[in-house]
Motif scaffolding. Structure first.
Motif, PDB file in Angstrom:
ATOM      1  N   SER A   1      11.555  14.677  20.640  1.00  0.00           N
ATOM      2  CA  SER A   1      12.041  13.341  20.256  1.00  0.00           C
ATOM      3  C   SER A   1      13.231  13.390  19.303  1.00  0.00           C
ATOM      4  O   SER A   1      13.827  12.334  19.021  1.00  0.00           O
ATOM      5  CB  SER A   1      10.911  12.547  19.604  1.00  0.00           C
ATOM      6  OG  SER A   1      10.487  13.160  18.401  1.00  0.00           O
ATOM      7  N   LEU A   2      13.575  14.571  18.806  1.00  0.00           N
ATOM      8  CA  LEU A   2      14.682  14.645  17.851  1.00  0.00           C
ATOM      9  C   LEU A   2      16.017  14.193  18.441  1.00  0.00           C
ATOM     10  O   LEU A   2      16.769  13.476  17.767  1.00  0.00           O
ATOM     11  CB  LEU A   2      14.786  16.077  17.304  1.00  0.00           C
ATOM     12  CG  LEU A   2      15.842  16.300  16.215  1.00  0.00           C
ATOM     13  CD1 LEU A   2      15.515  15.440  14.995  1.00  0.00           C
ATOM     14  CD2 LEU A   2      15.899  17.788  15.842  1.00  0.00           C
ATOM     15  N   PRO A   3      16.392  14.575  19.672  1.00  0.00           N
ATOM     16  CA  PRO A   3      17.692  14.122  20.201  1.00  0.00           C
ATOM     17  C   PRO A   3      17.819  12.602  20.294  1.00  0.00           C
ATOM     18  O   PRO A   3      18.858  12.046  19.903  1.00  0.00           O
ATOM     19  CB  PRO A   3      17.767  14.782  21.581  1.00  0.00           C
ATOM     20  CG  PRO A   3      16.877  15.962  21.483  1.00  0.00           C
ATOM     21  CD  PRO A   3      15.767  15.545  20.585  1.00  0.00           C
ATOM     22  N   ILE A   4      16.780  11.926  20.809  1.00  0.00           N
ATOM     23  CA  ILE A   4      16.895  10.463  20.934  1.00  0.00           C
ATOM     24  C   ILE A   4      16.861   9.797  19.556  1.00  0.00           C
ATOM     25  O   ILE A   4      17.525   8.772  19.333  1.00  0.00           O
ATOM     26  CB  ILE A   4      15.799   9.905  21.856  1.00  0.00           C
ATOM     27  CG1 ILE A   4      14.411  10.259  21.331  1.00  0.00           C
ATOM     28  CG2 ILE A   4      15.983  10.394  23.261  1.00  0.00           C
ATOM     29  CD1 ILE A   4      13.282   9.649  22.153  1.00  0.00           C
ATOM     30  N   ASN A   5      16.116  10.365  18.618  1.00  0.00           N
ATOM     31  CA  ASN A   5      16.115   9.815  17.266  1.00  0.00           C
ATOM     32  C   ASN A   5      17.461  10.040  16.570  1.00  0.00           C
ATOM     33  O   ASN A   5      17.937   9.165  15.829  1.00  0.00           O
ATOM     34  CB  ASN A   5      14.994  10.449  16.444  1.00  0.00           C
ATOM     35  CG  ASN A   5      13.626   9.949  16.871  1.00  0.00           C
ATOM     36  OD1 ASN A   5      13.478   8.840  17.376  1.00  0.00           O
ATOM     37  ND2 ASN A   5      12.613  10.793  16.684  1.00  0.00           N
ATOM     38  N   LEU A   6      18.073  11.192  16.807  1.00  0.00           N
ATOM     39  CA  LEU A   6      19.397  11.444  16.231  1.00  0.00           C
ATOM     40  C   LEU A   6      20.452  10.539  16.855  1.00  0.00           C
ATOM     41  O   LEU A   6      21.377  10.095  16.165  1.00  0.00           O
ATOM     42  CB  LEU A   6      19.781  12.919  16.427  1.00  0.00           C
ATOM     43  CG  LEU A   6      19.054  13.934  15.547  1.00  0.00           C
ATOM     44  CD1 LEU A   6      19.473  15.355  15.924  1.00  0.00           C
ATOM     45  CD2 LEU A   6      19.338  13.674  14.071  1.00  0.00           C
ATOM     46  N   TYR A   7      20.312  10.256  18.151  1.00  0.00           N
ATOM     47  CA  TYR A   7      21.301   9.395  18.807  1.00  0.00           C
ATOM     48  C   TYR A   7      21.228   7.967  18.272  1.00  0.00           C
ATOM     49  O   TYR A   7      22.260   7.345  17.992  1.00  0.00           O
ATOM     50  CB  TYR A   7      21.071   9.407  20.317  1.00  0.00           C
ATOM     51  CG  TYR A   7      22.095   8.595  21.072  1.00  0.00           C
ATOM     52  CD1 TYR A   7      23.421   8.988  21.131  1.00  0.00           C
ATOM     53  CD2 TYR A   7      21.717   7.413  21.714  1.00  0.00           C
ATOM     54  CE1 TYR A   7      24.355   8.237  21.809  1.00  0.00           C
ATOM     55  CE2 TYR A   7      22.649   6.658  22.402  1.00  0.00           C
ATOM     56  CZ  TYR A   7      23.969   7.074  22.453  1.00  0.00           C
ATOM     57  OH  TYR A   7      24.901   6.318  23.132  1.00  0.00           O
ATOM     58  N   ILE A   8      20.011   7.433  18.126  1.00  0.00           N
ATOM     59  CA  ILE A   8      19.917   6.069  17.595  1.00  0.00           C
ATOM     60  C   ILE A   8      20.338   6.032  16.122  1.00  0.00           C
ATOM     61  O   ILE A   8      20.896   5.039  15.648  1.00  0.00           O
ATOM     62  CB  ILE A   8      18.496   5.501  17.794  1.00  0.00           C
ATOM     63  CG1 ILE A   8      18.501   3.984  17.595  1.00  0.00           C
ATOM     64  CG2 ILE A   8      17.495   6.153  16.851  1.00  0.00           C
ATOM     65  CD1 ILE A   8      17.196   3.305  17.955  1.00  0.00           C
ATOM     66  N   SER A   9      20.119   7.136  15.407  1.00  0.00           N
ATOM     67  CA  SER A   9      20.597   7.198  14.018  1.00  0.00           C
ATOM     68  C   SER A   9      22.127   7.224  13.971  1.00  0.00           C
ATOM     69  O   SER A   9      22.747   6.616  13.081  1.00  0.00           O
ATOM     70  CB  SER A   9      20.030   8.430  13.318  1.00  0.00           C
ATOM     71  OG  SER A   9      18.613   8.393  13.303  1.00  0.00           O
ATOM     72  N   TYR A  10      22.727   7.925  14.917  1.00  0.00           N
ATOM     73  CA  TYR A  10      24.192   7.957  14.989  1.00  0.00           C
ATOM     74  C   TYR A  10      24.746   6.561  15.274  1.00  0.00           C
ATOM     75  O   TYR A  10      25.720   6.120  14.641  1.00  0.00           O
ATOM     76  CB  TYR A  10      24.631   8.944  16.067  1.00  0.00           C
ATOM     77  CG  TYR A  10      26.080   8.825  16.457  1.00  0.00           C
ATOM     78  CD1 TYR A  10      27.098   9.221  15.591  1.00  0.00           C
ATOM     79  CD2 TYR A  10      26.437   8.298  17.698  1.00  0.00           C
ATOM     80  CE1 TYR A  10      28.432   9.096  15.949  1.00  0.00           C
ATOM     81  CE2 TYR A  10      27.766   8.170  18.057  1.00  0.00           C
ATOM     82  CZ  TYR A  10      28.770   8.572  17.180  1.00  0.00           C
ATOM     83  OH  TYR A  10      30.084   8.447  17.544  1.00  0.00           O
ATOM     84  N   LEU A  11      24.130   5.848  16.214  1.00  0.00           N
ATOM     85  CA  LEU A  11      24.582   4.474  16.505  1.00  0.00           C
ATOM     86  C   LEU A  11      24.332   3.545  15.315  1.00  0.00           C
ATOM     87  O   LEU A  11      25.122   2.624  15.055  1.00  0.00           O
ATOM     88  CB  LEU A  11      23.864   3.946  17.744  1.00  0.00           C
ATOM     89  CG  LEU A  11      24.209   4.644  19.067  1.00  0.00           C
ATOM     90  CD1 LEU A  11      23.422   4.024  20.211  1.00  0.00           C
ATOM     91  CD2 LEU A  11      25.702   4.568  19.351  1.00  0.00           C
ATOM     92  N   GLY A  12      23.222   3.800  14.582  1.00  0.00           N
ATOM     93  CA  GLY A  12      22.992   3.014  13.370  1.00  0.00           C
ATOM     94  C   GLY A  12      24.041   3.280  12.313  1.00  0.00           C
ATOM     95  O   GLY A  12      24.460   2.355  11.594  1.00  0.00           O
TER      96      GLY A  12
END
Length: 454
Positions: free
Chosen positions: A383-394
């Motif tokens: 789950s780290l990649p999708i969590n990092l991606y949404i954090s990047y968009l945030g």
């Protein structure tokens, strides 16, 4: 003596009187004339003074001869202007379209073209009149007649069917993540009861927000705003959904799940709905409302509140902030027009900061799952990649603060949650592994007790 004798006495006296007058008059005339001139100069008797005396005499003695103001006669329009106006009116009235001379022969093609033009002109006039009639009919008030064929769609929009589907899916995820054997009957009852409770809460929410939804482009087509159904029917529909839903959760599942469902309806309708026009704290209250359904799924399966239920609720709680804050950023004009107090309207900086914080919080919550023995350690890694991606968009939403970044974050949140829950379910620890661990722990404790015994 001869002369005296010749004249009679009376004639002599008359002659003497005339001679005396002539002598005295000739002598006194120059003196009187000079005297009159002196008196005139002393008394300022001039021509203007005589005119003044004349006017005084006229005004005082003869009032009938005094001057009277004559009313002005109406201006007589010149006959030439009347003639010009008549000519113009005649020109306007008798304006005749030019007619082709008789002696010119008309060909068949020209006549056909003229007929086509006349038909097209008549068609355009008919269309224009029809459009005008339709516009007038649209502007007039009409009585909304409810048809049975339209009723299911209206009730689906009244209950916010998409939001209800999301609530039911998160409840199902909580039920599936529970460390107990899967019970299909209990699962169906919990899903149906949660869906009915969500329909009731959404219907009551729309009932309370009719005057505010009418000012927003996003909500102006809702059934109650448009008058497609009456408020009484909406309340009856909410009651017919809420009472059976809570009954199913309480009697069919367990009392704890029913109590959570009732509390969630109360929190959504009586706390979150009025707070939307009072304080920005409504976003946090709404996040709690969205975090309760997975907890209800867990309690429906296990019958108790465990650490796993709180973890699932925490994940849903944090996910709602980037989801809703990004959505509200693009609807700031609508929310301000409707009178809603949202972070994106009153505190835009806080709105972006909160969204970024909870994007990062999803990484930490995913790491807690294996610590609490809910999933394996593969879950935080996958789950780290999708969590990092949404954090990047945030982070981009926090930095740029524009519609483009908010839309990207919002659409990312739509697929992020189901993917995260799916990965979490795939990495879930099986019930047999936990039973084996329990047996092993129980056997070790028994052996330790046996060793301790003499």
């Amino acid at each position: 003596m001869s002369a005296a004798r010749r004249c009679s006495p009376p004639r002599a006296l008359a002659g003497l009187f005339v001679w005396h007058l002539k002598n005295t008059g000739v002598r006194q005339i120059p003196c009187q004339f000079v005297h009159l001139c002196r008196v005139a100069n002393d008394r300022l008797i001039t021509f203007q003074y005589f005119n003044f005396l004349k006017r005084m005499y006229v005004t005082q003695c003869n009032k009938d001869l005094s001057q009277r103001a004559k009313p002005k006669s109406d201006s007589v329009a010149s006959p030439f202007r009347d003639l010009q106006q008549q000519d113009q009116e005649k020109k306007i009235i008798h304006k005749i379209r030019p007619i082709s001379p008789i002696y010119q022969p008309l060909s068949e093609t020209s006549s056909r073209n003229e007929l086509r033009e006349m038909k097209s002109a008549a068609g355009t006039e008919d269309s224009v009149t029809a459009v005008k009639a339709e516009s007038k009919e649209d502007r007039q008030w009409k009585e909304m007649k409810l048809q049975l064929d339209d009723l299911p769609g209206i009730l689906a929009r009244l209950s916010k069917i998409k939001l209800t589907a999301l609530v039911v899916s998160t409840t199902s995820a909580g039920f599936a993540m529970a460390p107990v054997p899967f019970d299909l009957t209990c699962f169906l009852l919990a899903s149906l009861g949660t869906g009915l409770a969500s329909c009731a809460a959404n219907s009551i929410n729309q009932f309370f927000e009719v005057p505010f939804d009418s000012n927003m482009n996003r909500t102006k087509n809702r059934p109650l705003v448009r008058g497609q159904i009456s408020p009484l029917l909406a309340v009856c529909f909410a009651a017919s959904c809420g009472v059976p839903g809570l009954a199913l959760l309480t009697l069919g599942v367990n009392p704890l799940t029913g109590a959570l469902g009732a509390f969630n309806i109360f929190l959504y309708t009586c706390c979150y709905t009025p707070m939307k026009r009072m304080s920005i704290a409504n976003t946090w209250v709404g996040a709690v409302v969205g975090a309760i359904p997975p907890v209800m799924g867990w309690t429906a399966a296990t019958g108790s509140l465990d650490a796993g239920a709180l973890l699932l609720g925490g994940i849903l709680y944090s996910w709602q902030f980037p989801h809703f804050n990004a959505l509200s950023w693009g609807l700031r004009e609508d929310y301000s027009r409707g009178g809603y107090c949202m972070m994106s309207v009153t505190h835009p900086g806080l709105c972006r900061r909160v969204a970024l914080r909870h994007c990062l919080a999803l990484i930490g919550l995913s790491t807690l799952a294996p610590v609490l023995d809910i999933t394996t350690w593969t879950f935080p890694i996958i789950s780290l990649p999708i969590n990092l991606y949404i954090s990047y968009l945030g982070f981009r939403f926090y930095r740029d603060a524009d519609r483009s970044s908010s839309r990207k974050l919002f659409f990312c949140s739509l697929w992020h949650l189901p993917m995260l829950l799916l990965v979490m379910f795939s990495c879930k620890k099986s019930f047999l592994e936990k039973e084996d661990k329990g047996d092993l722990l129980g056997g070790n404790r028994g052996r330790a007790m046996e060793i301790r015994l003499p």
